[in-house]
Motif scaffolding. Structure first.
Motif, PDB file in Angstrom:
ATOM      1  N   GLY A   1      -7.885 -11.390 -31.597  1.00  0.00           N
ATOM      2  CA  GLY A   1      -6.515 -12.098 -31.382  1.00  0.00           C
ATOM      3  C   GLY A   1      -5.351 -11.719 -31.979  1.00  0.00           C
ATOM      4  N   GLY A   2      -4.228 -12.285 -31.892  1.00  0.00           N
ATOM      5  CA  GLY A   2      -2.889 -11.742 -32.491  1.00  0.00           C
ATOM      6  C   GLY A   2      -1.737 -11.983 -31.649  1.00  0.00           C
ATOM      7  N   SER A   3      -0.761 -11.610 -32.009  1.00  0.00           N
ATOM      8  CA  SER A   3       0.620 -11.912 -31.508  1.00  0.00           C
ATOM      9  C   SER A   3       1.071 -10.994 -30.416  1.00  0.00           C
ATOM     10  N   VAL A   4       1.395 -11.465 -29.070  1.00  0.00           N
ATOM     11  CA  VAL A   4       1.952 -10.801 -28.122  1.00  0.00           C
ATOM     12  C   VAL A   4       3.184 -11.316 -27.311  1.00  0.00           C
TER      13      VAL A   4
ATOM     14  N   LYS B   1       1.222 -16.374 -21.408  1.00  0.00           N
ATOM     15  CA  LYS B   1       2.322 -17.146 -21.281  1.00  0.00           C
ATOM     16  C   LYS B   1       2.267 -17.896 -22.755  1.00  0.00           C
ATOM     17  N   PRO B   2       3.731 -18.464 -23.071  1.00  0.00           N
ATOM     18  CA  PRO B   2       3.739 -18.935 -24.355  1.00  0.00           C
ATOM     19  C   PRO B   2       2.320 -20.132 -24.546  1.00  0.00           C
ATOM     20  N   GLU B   3       2.519 -20.655 -23.286  1.00  0.00           N
ATOM     21  CA  GLU B   3       1.436 -22.126 -23.244  1.00  0.00           C
ATOM     22  C   GLU B   3       0.066 -21.557 -23.494  1.00  0.00           C
ATOM     23  N   ASP B   4      -0.160 -20.295 -23.548  1.00  0.00           N
ATOM     24  CA  ASP B   4      -1.451 -19.907 -23.957  1.00  0.00           C
ATOM     25  C   ASP B   4      -1.723 -19.768 -25.385  1.00  0.00           C
ATOM     26  N   THR B   5      -0.757 -20.225 -26.231  1.00  0.00           N
ATOM     27  CA  THR B   5      -0.945 -20.134 -27.742  1.00  0.00           C
ATOM     28  C   THR B   5      -1.766 -21.181 -27.986  1.00  0.00           C
ATOM     29  N   ALA B   6      -3.169 -20.584 -29.135  1.00  0.00           N
ATOM     30  CA  ALA B   6      -4.007 -21.394 -29.373  1.00  0.00           C
ATOM     31  C   ALA B   6      -4.984 -20.768 -30.018  1.00  0.00           C
ATOM     32  N   VAL B   7      -5.952 -21.565 -30.608  1.00  0.00           N
ATOM     33  CA  VAL B   7      -7.039 -20.757 -31.197  1.00  0.00           C
ATOM     34  C   VAL B   7      -8.273 -20.755 -30.163  1.00  0.00           C
ATOM     35  N   TYR B   8      -8.678 -19.286 -30.171  1.00  0.00           N
ATOM     36  CA  TYR B   8      -9.654 -19.177 -29.075  1.00  0.00           C
ATOM     37  C   TYR B   8     -11.158 -18.922 -29.739  1.00  0.00           C
ATOM     38  N   TYR B   9     -12.212 -19.666 -29.069  1.00  0.00           N
ATOM     39  CA  TYR B   9     -13.625 -19.780 -29.433  1.00  0.00           C
ATOM     40  C   TYR B   9     -14.453 -19.118 -28.314  1.00  0.00           C
TER      41      TYR B   9
ATOM     42  N   GLY C   1       2.489 -10.015 -21.633  1.00  0.00           N
ATOM     43  CA  GLY C   1       1.350  -9.153 -22.307  1.00  0.00           C
ATOM     44  C   GLY C   1       0.210  -9.351 -22.126  1.00  0.00           C
ATOM     45  N   SER C   2      -0.726  -8.449 -22.682  1.00  0.00           N
ATOM     46  CA  SER C   2      -2.310  -8.722 -22.713  1.00  0.00           C
ATOM     47  C   SER C   2      -2.977  -8.555 -23.794  1.00  0.00           C
ATOM     48  N   LEU C   3      -4.171  -9.231 -24.006  1.00  0.00           N
ATOM     49  CA  LEU C   3      -4.906  -8.933 -24.985  1.00  0.00           C
ATOM     50  C   LEU C   3      -6.365  -9.102 -24.438  1.00  0.00           C
ATOM     51  N   THR C   4      -7.350  -8.514 -25.456  1.00  0.00           N
ATOM     52  CA  THR C   4      -8.928  -8.647 -24.914  1.00  0.00           C
ATOM     53  C   THR C   4      -9.476  -9.172 -26.231  1.00  0.00           C
ATOM     54  N   LEU C   5     -10.301 -10.159 -26.067  1.00  0.00           N
ATOM     55  CA  LEU C   5     -11.080 -10.761 -27.193  1.00  0.00           C
ATOM     56  C   LEU C   5     -12.451 -10.667 -27.032  1.00  0.00           C
ATOM     57  N   SER C   6     -12.958 -10.062 -28.245  1.00  0.00           N
ATOM     58  CA  SER C   6     -14.322  -9.823 -28.345  1.00  0.00           C
ATOM     59  C   SER C   6     -15.394 -10.938 -28.854  1.00  0.00           C
ATOM     60  N   CYS C   7     -16.489 -11.040 -28.859  1.00  0.00           N
ATOM     61  CA  CYS C   7     -17.393 -11.923 -29.123  1.00  0.00           C
ATOM     62  C   CYS C   7     -18.689 -11.258 -29.344  1.00  0.00           C
ATOM     63  N   ARG C   8     -19.070 -10.921 -30.708  1.00  0.00           N
ATOM     64  CA  ARG C   8     -20.308 -10.181 -31.105  1.00  0.00           C
ATOM     65  C   ARG C   8     -21.103 -11.208 -31.600  1.00  0.00           C
ATOM     66  N   ALA C   9     -22.313 -11.176 -31.175  1.00  0.00           N
ATOM     67  CA  ALA C   9     -23.367 -12.012 -31.250  1.00  0.00           C
ATOM     68  C   ALA C   9     -24.570 -11.450 -32.405  1.00  0.00           C
ATOM     69  N   SER C  10     -25.187 -11.978 -32.907  1.00  0.00           N
ATOM     70  CA  SER C  10     -26.378 -11.589 -33.845  1.00  0.00           C
ATOM     71  C   SER C  10     -27.160 -12.742 -33.780  1.00  0.00           C
ATOM     72  N   GLY C  11     -28.681 -12.200 -34.140  1.00  0.00           N
ATOM     73  CA  GLY C  11     -29.582 -13.316 -34.599  1.00  0.00           C
ATOM     74  C   GLY C  11     -30.332 -14.170 -33.246  1.00  0.00           C
ATOM     75  N   ALA C  12     -30.000 -13.382 -32.264  1.00  0.00           N
ATOM     76  CA  ALA C  12     -30.835 -13.637 -30.807  1.00  0.00           C
ATOM     77  C   ALA C  12     -30.646 -12.495 -29.875  1.00  0.00           C
TER      78      ALA C  12
ATOM     79  N   VAL D   1      -4.298 -16.784 -31.257  1.00  0.00           N
ATOM     80  CA  VAL D   1      -3.504 -16.122 -30.010  1.00  0.00           C
ATOM     81  C   VAL D   1      -2.179 -16.569 -30.008  1.00  0.00           C
ATOM     82  N   THR D   2      -1.209 -16.040 -30.326  1.00  0.00           N
ATOM     83  CA  THR D   2       0.117 -16.287 -30.331  1.00  0.00           C
ATOM     84  C   THR D   2       1.038 -15.643 -29.084  1.00  0.00           C
ATOM     85  N   VAL D   3       1.644 -16.349 -28.294  1.00  0.00           N
ATOM     86  CA  VAL D   3       2.435 -15.679 -27.176  1.00  0.00           C
ATOM     87  C   VAL D   3       3.966 -16.030 -27.325  1.00  0.00           C
ATOM     88  N   SER D   4       4.729 -15.238 -27.741  1.00  0.00           N
ATOM     89  CA  SER D   4       6.007 -15.390 -27.907  1.00  0.00           C
ATOM     90  C   SER D   4       6.797 -15.207 -26.660  1.00  0.00           C
TER      91      SER D   4
END
Length: 125
Positions: free
Chosen positions: A8-11, A86-94, A15-26, A121-124
């Motif tokens: 996550g971050g500011s863009v 888009k600015p309306e994509d600004t949110a916390v991503y899970y 623009g583009s961002l790629t989020l990653s989700c790493r799992a452990s324990g299964a 993720v913050t989109v300005s």
């Protein structure tokens, strides 16, 4: 099962961002994975889901054509590529995961047992 999001971050808009989700324990290949986002209100909104094998995907209408979900079972990691932000994509991503007996997507947030801590993720404009 622990899920850790990153990327996550500011863009700027467009623009583009790629989020990653790493799992452990299964065994990651036994888990369906989904991505959600949360604005200021309580509910988490569905964005995308991917089946255990990666063969099946499903997207929410608000992100269809802009976001792409994928996974690398060898790395126990799922991704959410976000383009034309888009600015309306600004949110916390899970990211979320759940053990499922079939190779299927899971859409409802209540069906997921495991959740990450979220990434902003913050989109300005």
């Amino acid at each position: 099962v622990q899920l850790v999001e990153s990327g996550g971050g500011s863009v700027q808009a467009g623009g583009s961002l790629t989020l990653s989700c790493r799992a452990s324990g299964a065994t990651f290949s036994s888990l369906a994975v989904g991505w959600f986002r949360q604005f200021s209100e309580k509910d988490r909104h569905f964005l995308a889901s991917i089946s255990r094998s990666g063969d099946k995907t499903h997207y929410g209408d608000s992100v269809k054509g802009r976001f792409t979900i994928s996974r690398d079972n060898a790395k126990s990691t799922a991704y959410l590529r976000m383009d034309n932000l888009k600015p309306e994509d600004t949110a916390v991503y899970y990211c979320a995961a759940d053990g499922v007996p079939l190779d299927t997507v899971v859409i409802a947030p209540g069906m997921y047992e495991y959740w990450g801590q979220g990434t902003q993720v913050t989109v300005s404009s």
